[in-house]
Write an enzyme that holds these catalytic residues in place. Structure first.
Site, PDB file in Angstrom:
ATOM      1  NE  ARG A  64      47.338  35.031  55.476  1.00  0.00           N
ATOM      2  CZ  ARG A  64      47.564  35.787  56.559  1.00  0.00           C
ATOM      3  NH1 ARG A  64      47.688  37.088  56.446  1.00  0.00           N
ATOM      4  NH2 ARG A  64      47.673  35.244  57.758  1.00  0.00           N
ATOM      5  CE1 TYR A 103      35.410  39.623  33.192  1.00  0.00           C
ATOM      6  CE2 TYR A 103      36.208  39.995  35.418  1.00  0.00           C
ATOM      7  CZ  TYR A 103      35.708  39.139  34.436  1.00  0.00           C
ATOM      8  OH  TYR A 103      35.531  37.817  34.726  1.00  0.00           O
ATOM      9  CG  ASP A 158      41.783  46.244  34.446  1.00  0.00           C
ATOM     10  OD1 ASP A 158      42.727  45.793  33.781  1.00  0.00           O
ATOM     11  OD2 ASP A 158      40.847  45.537  34.867  1.00  0.00           O
ATOM     12  CE  LYS A 189      41.497  37.949  31.676  1.00  0.00           C
ATOM     13  NZ  LYS A 189      40.831  36.729  32.062  1.00  0.00           N
TER      14      LYS A 189
HETATM   15  N1  LCS Z   1      40.126  43.092  34.462  1.00  0.00           N
HETATM   16  C1  LCS Z   1      39.881  42.796  33.181  1.00  0.00           C
HETATM   17  C2  LCS Z   1      40.006  43.862  32.142  1.00  0.00           C
HETATM   18  C3  LCS Z   1      39.515  41.502  32.830  1.00  0.00           C
HETATM   19  O1  LCS Z   1      39.297  41.239  31.536  1.00  0.00           O
HETATM   20  C4  LCS Z   1      39.404  40.513  33.839  1.00  0.00           C
HETATM   21  C5  LCS Z   1      38.993  39.131  33.515  1.00  0.00           C
HETATM   22  C6  LCS Z   1      39.658  40.878  35.173  1.00  0.00           C
HETATM   23  C7  LCS Z   1      40.033  42.177  35.446  1.00  0.00           C
HETATM   24  C8  LCS Z   1      39.566  39.887  36.294  1.00  0.00           C
HETATM   25  O2  LCS Z   1      40.670  39.055  36.249  1.00  0.00           O
HETATM   26  P1  LCS Z   1      40.716  37.516  36.776  1.00  0.00           P
HETATM   27  O3  LCS Z   1      40.247  37.537  38.178  1.00  0.00           O
HETATM   28  O4  LCS Z   1      39.814  36.736  35.904  1.00  0.00           O
HETATM   29  O5  LCS Z   1      42.159  37.181  36.638  1.00  0.00           O
HETATM   30  N2  LCS Z   1      38.426  39.009  32.254  1.00  0.00           N
HETATM   31  C9  LCS Z   1      37.819  37.975  31.743  1.00  0.00           C
HETATM   32  C10 LCS Z   1      37.193  37.997  30.500  1.00  0.00           C
HETATM   33  O6  LCS Z   1      37.049  38.978  29.774  1.00  0.00           O
HETATM   34  N3  LCS Z   1      36.750  36.798  30.206  1.00  0.00           N
HETATM   35  O7  LCS Z   1      36.972  35.922  31.251  1.00  0.00           O
HETATM   36  C11 LCS Z   1      37.695  36.617  32.299  1.00  0.00           C
END
Ligand code: LCS
Length: 395
Positions: free
Chosen positions: A58, A111, A183, A208
């Protein structure tokens, strides 16, 4: 081992920094929860910081450190902090930088859950937030209060593709002593490096483009500031949003092809966007590579390329969009983005549904908006797929 002089596509392969004592060419998965101390003094030295030996996963792990270091190199930062998910990175930033009575300014089209967690969780601890259309710097300026501690941006924003002027916002924030977190998920460090414009923290959902294979959920924070790094690290370690070594291994493997994957998908995305823009059933399209994008020039200035994400609306609104989503055969109807496979989804009923109609309208997320993440399949096949599905829409 990466050097300062290495280009992006060399750093993705040779960057990082874990050294395996047995000399494996690829950083292995150190699938262990804990690490053996040589003796009591060594254990004490690891805890006091005199030794940089590993203690407990951790807190740190060689597989995870390799990933943290390579992303920090790619973003041009001091160091990286890997997190269990993109959302764990978001909540780490909020928890590290905002205390009771503090205020955050953010873009209204981030998001969905990045806004949702502020509204539903952090607000309960007395943290205030204001969401504005940050593509206009004046809105950001007007939203700043004496207690504003963080400006949280996403550019291009998910899913409106709105582009915020990073240099202008960072300059404004510095003048007020406010930290800026960007972000960078939609771009990856291959297309945009926010620290170069003065951002304090870069955040990624590595789920992504960085991992790129739709098989890992992961996040990352990078900063150039040593003190801020320690502040973020302490919150992450204590709140337990750390990454797992196996997750880190998979993400590190994905990193190696980031540049070539994005090059290919981006080339297709531009062709697809140009094709969609001329299609009689398409009412509007937002893609940073089209001169019709409202911040086209700004995008060209701060992004190395327009990326692989397209948002568009159809004549016939949501009903037409549903026909499209139900009839594509190659594109997968699924949330997420940035993988090698082309994905299509509907933010108003999926990723941004929890925001509710009023906040979506304010953020410019219309009910008819369809989000398209271009993969690395043959471009002709993607266009053929869209074409046959669009033909199913009456009129
Ligand atoms: N920031 C952005 C710009 C994102 O598109 C997402 C997830 C996150 C943060 C959060 O990341 P995660 O915890 O899912 O790794 N975006 C998503 C989307 O547009 N569709 O499904 C997940």
């Amino acid at each position: 081992m990466a050097t300062e002089k290495m280009g992006f596509n060399s750093t993705v392969i040779h960057g990082g920094g874990a050294s395996d004592p047995l000399g494996s060419a690829v950083t292995p998965i150190y699938q262990t929860s804990t690490f053996i101390f040589e003796n009591a003094d060594h254990g004490a030295a690891c805890f006091s910081g005199e030794s940089d030996g590993y203690i407990y996963t951790r807190i740190g792990n060689p597989t995870i450190r390799d990933l943290e270091k390579v992303i920090a190199q790619l973003e041009g930062g001091y160091d990286g902090i890997a997190t269990a998910s993109g959302m764990a990175a978001v909540t780490t930033v909020y928890a590290a930088l905002l205390s009771q009575g503090d205020h955050m300014v953010s873009h209204n089209a981030v998001y969905g859950p990045s806004r949702g967690v502020m509204d539903s969780v952090f607000s309960r601890f007395g943290i205030q937030s204001t969401y504005v259309d940050a593509t206009d710097i004046n809105h950001v300026k007007d939203a700043i209060r004496p207690n504003t501690k963080l400006i949280y941006l996403e550019t291009p924003a998910n899913p409106t593709m709105g582009i915020t002027d990073l240099e202008a916002v960072c300059k404004l924030a510095k003048a007020h002593g406010i930290k800026v977190c960007v972000d960078n998920t939609f771009c990856s460090p291959y297309l945009q490096r926010p620290l170069e414009y003065g951002a304090d923290i870069v955040l990624h959902s590595m789920t992504k483009f960085i991992n790129g294979h739709a098989d890992v959920v992961a996040g990352m924070l990078v900063t150039s500031d040593k003190e801020l790094y320690q502040q973020l690290r302490t919150v992450l370690v204590n709140m337990g949003g750390n990454m797992d070594p196996h997750q880190a291994y998979l993400a590190r493997r994905g990193v190696k092809t980031m540049g070539i994957r994005i090059d290919r998908a981006q080339e297709s995305a531009l062709r697809i966007a140009e094709w969609l823009e001329k299609h009689p059933k398409v009412e509007w399209i937002l893609y940073p590579g089209l001169p019709s994008h409202p911040q086209y020039e700004l995008g060209k200035k701060q992004m190395k390329g327009p990326g692989c994400m397209i948002s568009f609306g159809l004549k016939g609104g949501l009903d037409a969009g549903k026909i499209l989503m139900n009839n594509v055969k190659l594109a997968i109807l699924a949330v997420s983005l940035g993988g090698i496979e082309t994905l299509i989804q509907h933010p108003a009923s999926m990723t941004h549904s929890k925001l509710g109609p009023a906040k979506r309208a304010e953020a410019g997320i219309s009910d008819g908006l369809v989000r398209f993440s271009v993969g690395i399949e043959e471009c002709e096949d993607i266009i053929h797929d869209l074409s046959q599905a669009l033909d199913k829409i009456p009129g």
